[in-house]
Design a protein around this motif. Sequence first.
Motif, short mmCIF file in Angstrom:
data_model
loop_
_atom_site.label_atom_id
_atom_site.label_comp_id
_atom_site.label_asym_id
_atom_site.label_seq_id
_atom_site.Cartn_x
_atom_site.Cartn_y
_atom_site.Cartn_z
N LEU A 46 0.88 -1.18 0.05
CA LEU A 46 0.09 -0.13 0.28
C LEU A 46 1.05 1.20 0.12
O LEU A 46 1.89 1.25 0.78
CB LEU A 46 -0.81 0.06 1.27
N GLY A 47 0.25 2.36 -0.82
CA GLY A 47 0.94 3.63 -0.73
C GLY A 47 0.09 4.63 -1.38
O GLY A 47 -0.84 4.26 -2.34
N GLN A 48 -0.02 5.89 -1.22
CA GLN A 48 -0.93 6.75 -2.08
C GLN A 48 -0.43 6.89 -3.51
O GLN A 48 -1.35 6.82 -4.28
CB GLN A 48 -0.80 8.28 -1.48
N ASN A 49 0.91 6.41 -3.77
CA ASN A 49 1.47 6.59 -5.19
C ASN A 49 2.53 5.58 -5.01
O ASN A 49 3.70 5.75 -5.03
CB ASN A 49 1.62 8.05 -5.40
N VAL A 50 2.13 4.11 -5.01
CA VAL A 50 3.38 3.38 -4.98
C VAL A 50 4.26 3.19 -5.95
O VAL A 50 5.54 3.02 -5.82
CB VAL A 50 2.64 1.68 -4.94
N ASN A 51 4.08 3.90 -7.14
CA ASN A 51 5.07 4.04 -8.28
C ASN A 51 6.10 4.88 -7.88
O ASN A 51 7.11 4.63 -8.57
CB ASN A 51 4.29 4.42 -9.45
N SER A 52 6.11 5.68 -6.79
CA SER A 52 7.18 6.46 -6.83
C SER A 52 7.83 5.98 -5.54
O SER A 52 8.82 6.74 -4.82
CB SER A 52 6.94 8.24 -6.64
N TYR A 53 7.73 4.79 -5.03
CA TYR A 53 8.51 4.15 -4.12
C TYR A 53 9.94 4.18 -4.32
O TYR A 53 10.41 3.85 -5.32
CB TYR A 53 8.01 2.71 -3.85
N ASN A 54 10.79 4.52 -3.25
CA ASN A 54 12.22 4.63 -3.49
C ASN A 54 12.75 4.65 -2.21
O ASN A 54 12.54 5.58 -1.23
CB ASN A 54 12.43 5.78 -4.40
N ASP A 55 13.58 3.71 -1.98
CA ASP A 55 13.94 3.47 -0.60
C ASP A 55 15.68 3.80 -0.83
O ASP A 55 16.57 3.49 -0.06
CB ASP A 55 14.12 1.99 0.11
N ASP A 56 16.27 4.60 -1.74
CA ASP A 56 17.27 5.02 -2.19
C ASP A 56 18.16 4.01 -2.64
O ASP A 56 19.01 4.49 -3.53
CB ASP A 56 18.42 5.51 -0.86
N HIS A 57 17.92 2.81 -2.81
CA HIS A 57 18.60 1.58 -3.84
C HIS A 57 17.58 1.26 -4.75
O HIS A 57 17.76 0.83 -5.71
CB HIS A 57 19.03 0.71 -2.61
N TYR A 58 16.40 1.03 -4.39
CA TYR A 58 15.24 0.38 -5.00
C TYR A 58 14.09 1.10 -5.33
O TYR A 58 13.62 1.79 -4.58
CB TYR A 58 14.97 -1.08 -4.03
N ASP A 59 13.47 0.79 -6.47
CA ASP A 59 12.21 1.22 -6.83
C ASP A 59 11.00 0.42 -6.57
O ASP A 59 11.35 -0.92 -6.21
CB ASP A 59 12.34 1.91 -8.33
N PHE A 60 9.75 0.68 -7.02
CA PHE A 60 8.58 -0.32 -6.74
C PHE A 60 8.83 -1.57 -7.52
O PHE A 60 8.22 -2.38 -6.78
CB PHE A 60 7.44 0.59 -6.86
N ALA A 61 9.21 -1.59 -8.86
CA ALA A 61 9.19 -2.70 -9.51
C ALA A 61 10.26 -3.63 -8.81
O ALA A 61 9.96 -4.79 -8.73
CB ALA A 61 10.14 -2.37 -10.88
N ASP A 62 11.48 -3.25 -8.53
CA ASP A 62 12.24 -3.99 -7.30
C ASP A 62 11.67 -4.56 -6.22
O ASP A 62 11.88 -5.95 -5.91
CB ASP A 62 13.63 -3.23 -6.93
N LEU A 63 10.73 -3.73 -5.30
CA LEU A 63 10.06 -4.32 -4.40
C LEU A 63 9.24 -5.28 -4.64
O LEU A 63 9.10 -6.26 -4.01
CB LEU A 63 9.47 -3.04 -3.50
N LEU A 64 8.36 -4.94 -5.91
CA LEU A 64 7.03 -6.18 -6.11
C LEU A 64 8.04 -7.53 -6.60
O LEU A 64 7.63 -8.52 -6.21
CB LEU A 64 6.73 -5.68 -7.60
N ALA A 65 9.11 -7.39 -7.23
CA ALA A 65 10.03 -8.62 -7.72
C ALA A 65 10.31 -9.26 -6.68
O ALA A 65 10.22 -10.38 -6.35
CB ALA A 65 10.91 -8.23 -8.86
N SER A 66 10.89 -8.70 -5.50
CA SER A 66 11.48 -9.27 -4.36
C SER A 66 10.23 -9.69 -3.52
O SER A 66 10.51 -10.75 -2.99
CB SER A 66 12.28 -8.02 -3.55
#
Length: 427
Positions: free
Chosen positions: A184-204
């Motif tokens: 969940l997020g208001q705008n998950v596509n801009s997830y960014n933890d300084d190393h990984y983006d949302f696609a990385d998070l989904l894949a992991s």
Amino acid sequence: MNFADTELVLGVLTNNGFGVTKELTDANVILLNTCSIRENAEQRIYGRLENLKKIKKEKPETIIGIIGCMAERLRKSLIEEKKIVDVVVGPDEYRRLPEFIDTALGGEKGIGVKLSRTETYDDIQPYREEGLSAWISVMRGCDKFCTFCVVPFTRGRERSRSLSTIISEIENLSQRGFKEITLLGQNVNSYNDDHYDFADLLASSAKVDSNIRIRFTTSHPQDLSEKLLYTIAENSNICNYIHLPVQSGSNRILELMNRTYTIEHYLNLIDKARRIIPNVSFSTDIIAGFPTETIDDYLMTIDVMQKVRYDGAYMFKYSPREGTKAFNMIDDVSEETKGKRLNNIIELQQKISFEINQSQIGTEEVVLVEGFSKKSDQHFSGRTDSNKVVVFPKNDEIKLGDYVKVKINSATSGTLLGELKINGTLI
Ligand code: 5AD
Ligand code: SF4
């Protein structure tokens, strides 16, 4: 989002010696987790507060608190206006809730409404009962500033949790037998933890347990990347379902809304997603009657609905929210017109959902068995990858949490009805 936040708050409180009760009359502390997105969400809370007056009268020592977006928006005035409220705590101050409750127990009001640029509650274990489906907040806040929306003001700036703690949370849920996780997020596509983006998070996330379905919401049409679409296509346990709010079909209105995309961009994105992810389904959010919306603007929204043919939609009348940019625009579409446009939009969506569901008749769908049908405990209920509810007769060989194949025999606009395919079809 609030469901996830409630689990977080329960996590904070149970770590601090509180216990949970389902009985309102047993509670020493009653917290209402609130939403400010539209006026009617707030009105419902005022109704709930009215009902709580009786409890407060009978047991004056009961602490009553308002948490969430309404607390953040109305702050002290909530306490001044509603005398039964003892605690007001906004979305970024949940860590200090025990402290604010203590203050209230001492006879003062407990107020915490500071927003934070960094708080993600990354280290807090949400309180989750056993079950099959779990929500995980992967980020907080929103930087989009759509002109109608109060969220950036009540939930603050965008910030992401770290990928590693999210993955540990999923590992833990996998061990506990959960079968579906929604990021969940208001705008998950801009997830960014300084190393990984949302696609990385989904894949992991998908790699943790191939038996867990991964869902996510909400996507913003400007930020949804091609990489994300390929990630969905490449991982069979990431659901082929995208919630992609369009809000309006008119470029003029989209601009006034500060949505930062055109309808051409939006439709291109839908086409691209359909090319990359065969069978992908979409849902959306639509607002009827934004300031200055003409009949032509409204017809453009109808046109987009007919072009995309969403599987489902959340549809709302525009509701002016104080503090937003749109609040200063003249709310010139009459209540009656807003209502009529909304009804037409809802009717059209129901027709489209019905037609899409009818076209599923005769197909076989993989369903996660999640519970019993609302209408009959002799029927199981579950959902497909594309988030459609499927109801089918109960069978003793099947238990909740199984994936099964169901042949669809009939359909309404909201539900597919079918029969279990037993022969070696348990997956
Ligand atoms: N009025 C009506 N609908 C709104 N939404 C957000 N703010 C408002 C408002 N002021 C809707 C949008 C958003 C969804 C979560 O709520 O469609 O995508
Ligand atoms: Fe509100 Fe827009 Fe952010 Fe969604 S993207 S939470 S509608 S400001």
